[in-house]
Design a protein around this motif. Sequence first.
Motif, PDB file in Angstrom:
ATOM      1  N   SER A   1       0.681  -1.137  -0.011  1.00 41.05           N
ATOM      2  CA  SER A   1      -0.006  -0.071   0.093  1.00 41.05           C
ATOM      3  C   SER A   1       0.781   1.367   0.069  1.00 41.05           C
ATOM      4  N   ILE A   2       0.771   2.042  -0.971  1.00 39.46           N
ATOM      5  CA  ILE A   2       1.484   3.239  -1.125  1.00 39.46           C
ATOM      6  C   ILE A   2       0.736   4.326  -1.909  1.00 39.46           C
ATOM      7  N   LYS A   3       0.898   5.565  -1.076  1.00 33.96           N
ATOM      8  CA  LYS A   3       0.191   6.858  -1.716  1.00 33.96           C
ATOM      9  C   LYS A   3       1.214   7.409  -2.593  1.00 33.96           C
ATOM     10  N   HIS A   4       0.640   7.007  -3.956  1.00 36.25           N
ATOM     11  CA  HIS A   4       1.590   7.250  -5.266  1.00 36.25           C
ATOM     12  C   HIS A   4       1.662   9.271  -5.230  1.00 36.25           C
ATOM     13  N   GLU A   5       2.593   9.532  -5.806  1.00 37.10           N
ATOM     14  CA  GLU A   5       2.667  11.038  -6.214  1.00 37.10           C
ATOM     15  C   GLU A   5       3.313  11.256  -7.427  1.00 37.10           C
ATOM     16  N   TYR A   6       2.964  12.284  -8.377  1.00 32.67           N
ATOM     17  CA  TYR A   6       3.430  12.429  -9.407  1.00 32.67           C
ATOM     18  C   TYR A   6       3.573  13.815 -10.094  1.00 32.67           C
TER      19      TYR A   6
END
Length: 634
Positions: A199-204
């Motif tokens: 579970s990872i809070k992706h950033e872009y």
Amino acid sequence: MAISIFACIVFFFLITNVHGFYLPGVAPQDFQMGDALMVKVNKLTSTKTQLPYSYYSLPYCRPGHIVDSAENLGEVLRGDRIENSPFVFKMRESQMCAAVCRVKLDEKSAKAFKEKIADEYRVNMILDNLPLVVPVQRPDQENVVVYQHGFHVGLKGIFVGSKEEKYFIHNHLTFTVRFHRDVETDSSRIVGFEVKPFSIKHEYEGQWNEKARLTTCDPHTKRAVTNSESPQEVEAGNEIIFTYDVDFQESEVKWASRWDTYLLMADDQIHWFSIVNSMMIVLFLSGMVAMIMLRTLYRDISNYNQLETHEEVLEETGWKLVHGDVFRPPTNPDLLCVYAGTGVQCFGMILVTMIFACLGFLSPSNRGGLMTAMLLLWVFMGLLAGYASARLYKTLRGTEWKKIALKTAFMFPAIVFVAFFVLNAIIWGQKSSGAVPFGTMFALVILWFGISVPLVFIGSYIGFRKPAMEDPVKTSKIPRQIPIQAWYMNPIFSILIGGILPFGAVFIELFFILTSIWLHQFYYIFGFLFIVFIILIITCAEITVVLCYFQLCSEDYQWWWRSYLTSGSSAVYLFLYAAFYFYTKLEITRLVSAILYFGYMLIVSYVFFVFTGAIGFYACFWFTRLIYSSVKID
């Protein structure tokens, strides 16, 4: 005739959907480097609710067009819903941080994810007919890995410094595809399909589009997801980016052995010891019972014949005294004939299924094959049911064979079907994929009315045309009064005592069977199960014969129903054990799930009652005819 033809067409349709069974290692598929590998998704499952749901009941990433795979009858009844997915691999070409899609949660979708996470639902996938597994290190043993089927939708946790419980979703999947390569042709065969969920809070950077570059997971900078330290929370308004890695690893495991890791049981040593121990105890007790019975019976027959030869007998005693009443038809003879015939039908179904399973035709690689085989075998064993019930009916001086055939064809399946229909309505009310569709339900009815019922009538016709079995002794016109029995010969007490030993023959194996059904594990030790099955038959026959002998010695000649109920009472202990298993091993909290569990176990116990009861009855039927034909009765 028309309905029979229609039933045959339906049966052919069901068979064509089975895709043909195959032994493990017979139908491999070769892949060249770069070939597309299509990952399929199956149902979401939970051991806490026992209610399966389709994968796309949650707002996961979807392919352009969802295609349902053709499921066989057993898969539909199991609640399998196999569909295509947006995960597409290329053989032996690893991928890192491949973005699948972005999903923005609203109140409804966030609630759906939270409910599935709270109920510990698992996502099941399939690649080249291999189910997806999560390798887990056993805490009690080093270097021992066990495989759990499917990965959790998410997990619950608490942030540091907070007391509020949060929900987090597994939105990054690290797949490992193991393959065995042929050196000569350079082709590969898939032998393993594993995953590690994160579970990872992706950033872009910038605005989101299909080519947006993630900063939390970037193949260009070799930044991979290896933990869930900054997890993705499930809340309305949050956006979730689903990504995956896939790594291909060459393996020495050959295609024919690729199921070995799936079928490896975690408690194999305990299992082997328990089975062998149970077999030894039951065989020892059965041997003692048989020896005592034969020695006692041999002495009685010798004494009776010797006394009559020397004309020294003044008064008959014991079992010989009731020779004029022992073959008097019982109360409710029609019902007894129906249950005896149905028991033969169940026996034939289980026996043939066991043989096919031992030969490897019903391996777990053929999903739904076991249930499909049992259902079809039960339908075709209607021929034996009709024959056995009509044969016994004529022996009991019955004349209306069509009436007994009708009861045999409808009584048992109607009870099971009504119970199944009620349980299916409950599942339908929960909007679960485990609910059997109307079309499948209609196909089951056609199999029953179109194939099973005509076969029962054909069997009954053949059985009733056979000459009735003659009793070895004549039945007197006036029934003999049964003397007052000792407390231990009370019918209820002796019936319940008689069911203990047959249940003792199977209860250890029953634990593993229940675990495979309700905890979603594979069961594939049919060799041991077949041995236990043989021991069960012997035990049912012997304990019923012994108690029948004691009953006749007490001058109680009403053995017909008691012989059936004696071995059949083992079903009571089976259901009680199922209740014990429910409270000690399962974590079911919902009332609906509990109703489903006990409803299905009640059906299983009913089938077990009919099956074991018929074994005990026919053993006593043979035994009484044998002993009364072995003595000289004036």
